[in-house]
Design an enzyme around this catalytic site. Structure first.
Site, mmCIF file in Angstrom:
data_model
loop_
_atom_site.group_PDB
_atom_site.id
_atom_site.type_symbol
_atom_site.label_atom_id
_atom_site.label_comp_id
_atom_site.label_asym_id
_atom_site.label_seq_id
_atom_site.Cartn_x
_atom_site.Cartn_y
_atom_site.Cartn_z
ATOM 1 N N SER A 1 0.853 -1.189 0.000
ATOM 2 C CA SER A 1 0.000 0.000 0.000
ATOM 3 C C SER A 1 0.887 1.236 0.000
ATOM 4 C CB SER A 1 -0.941 0.020 1.211
ATOM 5 O OG SER A 1 -0.234 0.359 2.395
ATOM 6 N N ASP B 1 2.780 2.105 -4.810
ATOM 7 C CA ASP B 1 1.544 2.511 -5.465
ATOM 8 C C ASP B 1 1.325 1.591 -6.656
ATOM 9 O OD1 ASP B 1 -0.474 3.972 -6.963
ATOM 10 O OD2 ASP B 1 0.088 5.746 -5.813
ATOM 11 N N SER C 1 -14.123 -6.087 -7.342
ATOM 12 C CA SER C 1 -14.932 -5.135 -8.091
ATOM 13 C C SER C 1 -16.021 -4.566 -7.179
ATOM 14 C CB SER C 1 -15.526 -5.817 -9.326
ATOM 15 O OG SER C 1 -16.255 -4.902 -10.119
ATOM 16 N N LYS D 1 -21.219 -1.084 -8.457
ATOM 17 C CA LYS D 1 -21.310 0.114 -9.305
ATOM 18 C C LYS D 1 -20.700 -0.086 -10.692
ATOM 19 C CE LYS D 1 -21.568 3.023 -5.242
ATOM 20 N NZ LYS D 1 -21.821 1.844 -4.375
ATOM 21 N N TYR E 1 -16.566 6.379 -11.301
ATOM 22 C CA TYR E 1 -16.001 5.318 -10.470
ATOM 23 C C TYR E 1 -16.439 3.943 -10.982
ATOM 24 C CZ TYR E 1 -15.670 2.025 -6.598
ATOM 25 O OH TYR E 1 -15.427 0.911 -5.841
ATOM 26 N N SER F 1 -17.354 -1.591 7.006
ATOM 27 C CA SER F 1 -16.174 -1.048 6.324
ATOM 28 C C SER F 1 -16.055 0.442 6.613
ATOM 29 C CB SER F 1 -16.263 -1.282 4.817
ATOM 30 O OG SER F 1 -17.310 -0.533 4.249
ATOM 31 N N ARG F 2 -14.880 0.988 6.313
ATOM 32 C CA ARG F 2 -14.598 2.380 6.636
ATOM 33 C C ARG F 2 -15.538 3.349 5.920
ATOM 34 N NH1 ARG F 2 -8.806 2.533 5.922
ATOM 35 N NH2 ARG F 2 -9.237 3.010 3.750
ATOM 36 N N GLU G 1 -25.229 8.697 -8.459
ATOM 37 C CA GLU G 1 -25.703 7.682 -7.521
ATOM 38 C C GLU G 1 -26.987 7.043 -8.051
ATOM 39 O OE1 GLU G 1 -25.609 7.341 -2.697
ATOM 40 O OE2 GLU G 1 -26.376 9.191 -3.554
#
Length: 325
Positions: A41, A66, A129, A132, A140, A176-177, A259
């Site tokens: 990361s 990266d 994946s 979306k 995105y 999740s965050r 959205e």
């Protein structure tokens, strides 16, 4: 879930300091019998925090890098058997104002992961994946659809001498965050009204443990080029708010640009080459599949579409509350 395939092997996780990466590392250390895990990361602070969280376990190898850097990826993948590709830029609204950055990371970065894995002789790669990416209406989602296509087509590249690649696609991850749960809890603790995008909104939901199980099982099931989609429940956003803060006031704030009111994981067009297999759907690629590769059962009916509002599995507010506690 079978751990035998991973015994004494090495797994690299891109974007490993996120919620999914942390849970995967935790489960892998305890259950998979790995010899080592490469934590890849770009955030040194998150790596430092994660290193302390896992007690500086000697099986963990920490690499700052990266996915935009192909050479760095290639060095990190030396001796690696399996790769979980979780790194991505993910904010829907931010993507609309920073299109090039999302393309550079989600699309070009994904191609770098593929190139490095093939060059390093990695055995299997599973790329993560998102719902979306199905019939995308925002950048995105479109960038993740491009990444999906890169991974499912990479198995046909004549330069690929044995690396198998597939994609797993799932919905929002509870806990999740980036989920709404922490926000709702903070606001409820202050006695404030909870913001609801649209009271009709539905979403697919999966827990972190379920997501990790699905990824591990996909490594075992994959032959290459598949898109695996779990059969998971939907929930209404209003039920989520009620589960987190019973009786709290809510107010509608409207949908953000890009959205959807309801999410989709398999479009009608993709359903024509999709099969149901146990706890999942398997979307086969448009090319590179022979009649011998086709499942003998599980074909979906004409017109099938896997959407969060027409799903046949649902979580009630009580179900959600039990999961969160």
């Amino acid at each position: 879930m079978s751990a035998s395939e991973f015994t004494d092997s090495t797994v690299l996780i891109t974007g490993a300091t996120g919620s999914l990466g942390k849970k995967f590392i935790e489960r892998a250390l305890n259950e998979l019998g790995l010899s080592s895990i490469v934590v890849y990361s770009r955030d040194e602070l998150k790596q430092s925090e994660l290193r302390e969280h896992f007690g500086r376990d000697p099986r963990l190898r920490w690499v700052i890098g990266d996915i935009r850097d192909r050479d760095r990826l290639l060095k990190a993948m030396h001796g690696v058997d399996f790769v979980v590709h979780a790194a991505a830029l993910k904010q829907v609204d931010t993507a609309e104002m920073n299109a090039y950055e999302y393309i550079h990371t989600n699309v070009i970065g994904s191609q770098n992961v593929i190139d490095a894995a093939v060059a390093a002789g990695v055995r299997k790669v599973v790329a993560l994946s998102t719902d979306k990416a199905s019939s995308p209406v925002n950048l995105y989602g479109a960038s993740k659809l491009c990444a999906d296509k890169l991974f499912t087509s990479a198995n046909l590249d004549p330069r690929n001498c044995g690396t198998r690649l597939c994609v797993v696609r799932y919905g929002n991850v509870l806990g999740s965050r980036g989920s709404a749960v922490p926000l709702f809890r903070r606001l409820a603790a202050k006695g404030k009204s909870l913001p609801i995008t649209d009271k009709r909104m539905t979403r697919f939901w999966i827990t972190l443990d379920q997501a990790v199980d699905f990824i591990i099982d996909s490594f075992t099931l994959m032959k290459g080029s598949e898109l695996f989609v779990p059969r998971i429940p939907s929930m209404r956003v209003l039920d989520l708010a009620e589960a987190v803060a019973p009786g709290a006031l809510t107010h509608e704030v409207g949908m953000r640009p890009g959205e959807k009111l309801h999410e989709e994981m398999i479009s009608t067009a993709d359903a024509a080459r999709t099969y149901q297999h146990g706890d999942r759907y398997i979307v086969l690629p448009q090319r590179g599949v022979t009649d011998e590769d086709l499942p003998t059962s599980g074909r979906l009916p004409d017109g099938f579409c896997y959407r969060s509002d027409t799903n046949n599995q649902w979580l009630s507010a009580e179900d959600i509350r039990n999961i969160l506690t």
